[in-house]
Design a protein around this motif. Structure first.
Motif, PDB file in Angstrom:
ATOM      1  N   ARG A  39       0.840  -1.187   0.000  1.00  0.00           N
ATOM      2  CA  ARG A  39       0.000   0.000   0.000  1.00  0.00           C
ATOM      3  C   ARG A  39       0.884   1.248   0.000  1.00  0.00           C
ATOM      4  O   ARG A  39       1.990   1.251   0.545  1.00  0.00           O
ATOM      5  CB  ARG A  39      -0.899   0.035   1.247  1.00  0.00           C
ATOM      6  N   SER A  40       0.339   2.306  -0.591  1.00  0.00           N
ATOM      7  CA  SER A  40       1.042   3.592  -0.593  1.00  0.00           C
ATOM      8  C   SER A  40       0.804   4.299   0.738  1.00  0.00           C
ATOM      9  O   SER A  40      -0.317   4.317   1.253  1.00  0.00           O
ATOM     10  CB  SER A  40       0.541   4.470  -1.737  1.00  0.00           C
ATOM     11  N   THR A  41       1.861   4.867   1.312  1.00  0.00           N
ATOM     12  CA  THR A  41       1.759   5.676   2.514  1.00  0.00           C
ATOM     13  C   THR A  41       2.500   6.981   2.268  1.00  0.00           C
ATOM     14  O   THR A  41       3.113   7.168   1.209  1.00  0.00           O
ATOM     15  CB  THR A  41       2.388   4.955   3.733  1.00  0.00           C
ATOM     16  N   GLY A  44       5.992   6.386   1.294  1.00  0.00           N
ATOM     17  CA  GLY A  44       6.230   5.560   0.103  1.00  0.00           C
ATOM     18  C   GLY A  44       5.405   4.289   0.154  1.00  0.00           C
ATOM     19  O   GLY A  44       4.291   4.284   0.677  1.00  0.00           O
ATOM     20  N   GLN A  45       5.947   3.193  -0.378  1.00  0.00           N
ATOM     21  CA  GLN A  45       5.260   1.904  -0.377  1.00  0.00           C
ATOM     22  C   GLN A  45       5.614   1.120   0.887  1.00  0.00           C
ATOM     23  O   GLN A  45       6.779   1.040   1.269  1.00  0.00           O
ATOM     24  CB  GLN A  45       5.680   1.088  -1.609  1.00  0.00           C
TER      25      GLN A  45
END
Length: 208
Positions: A39-41, A44-45
């Motif tokens: 998931r993107s945060t 970053g990933q």
């Protein structure tokens, strides 16, 4: 991510396992590939996991890896059925199922010296619901029919057993784990059982 998921960093901190252990267990199929969710945060990933499932699985691995090889653990966690033939008295002796469940089982499948492992999975599910006090022996007959007729169609894929009652009439259904089911207000959902978890429990009990 919501509270139902945990990040890889949090997971490693909470469990005390290493990055290497986590990915070794993944390679050995002790942890399913689809539990690793990218998931993107804002940084970053990141990789997240379904919290309840991954915490329970790692707890089992840690507590059982001294008694079972990683290959044996992978077999136990696998949703695939074994090819073993089992005798009813073996399961009674190990307190896996009761005599009442075995009697119901043999009425349904007929008398034989031994039976396929898959059939005893059905008996174990019946036993679970009987022990919980949520199902009668008569309803158990209907459950065996549903499992025998429809469980093979999932071909090792995860599924859930849904047990409902409406106006005193019971019914059973098998559905993929991802299914969202909605009923009218007069329907009581008596129980929902993860069949893969029942399979895993049965394999665990038969190891000892």
């Amino acid at each position: 991510m919501d509270r139902d998921y945990i990040s890889k960093k949090e997971l490693l901190e909470l469990t005390g396992i290493s990055y290497g252990q986590l990915y070794r267990w993944k390679r050995k199929n002790l942890i399913p590939e689809d539990w690793f969710i990218r998931r993107s945060t804002f940084t970053g990933q990141e990789t997240f996991f379904p919290k309840e499932k991954i915490m329970a699985r790692i707890d089992k691995i840690i507590h059982m890896k001294d008694d079972l090889s990683l290959d044996e653990l992978a077999d136990m966690f696998s949703p695939n059925l074994t090819g073993s033939m089992l005798k009813p008295e073996e399961l009674i002796a190990q307190n896996i199922v009761s005599k009442a469940t075995v009697d119901l089982f043999t009425q349904h499948f007929g008398s034989a010296e031994s039976y396929p492992f898959q059939h005893f999975l059905y008996a174990y599910i019946v036993e679970r619901l009987l022990v919980m006090g949520e199902m009668s022996l008569e309803e158990g007959k209907g459950l065996l029919q549903v499992l025998e007729s429809h469980y093979p169609k999932f071909q090792g894929k995860p599924c859930e057993l849904i047990f409902i009652r409406k106006m005193g009439i019971s019914a059973f259904a098998l559905a993929s784990n991802a299914s969202e089911l909605y009923f009218d207000q007069s329907v009581k959902v008596v129980s929902r059982l993860n069949v893969s978890s029942c399979l895993e429990e049965l394999k665990t009990k038969l190891k000892y």
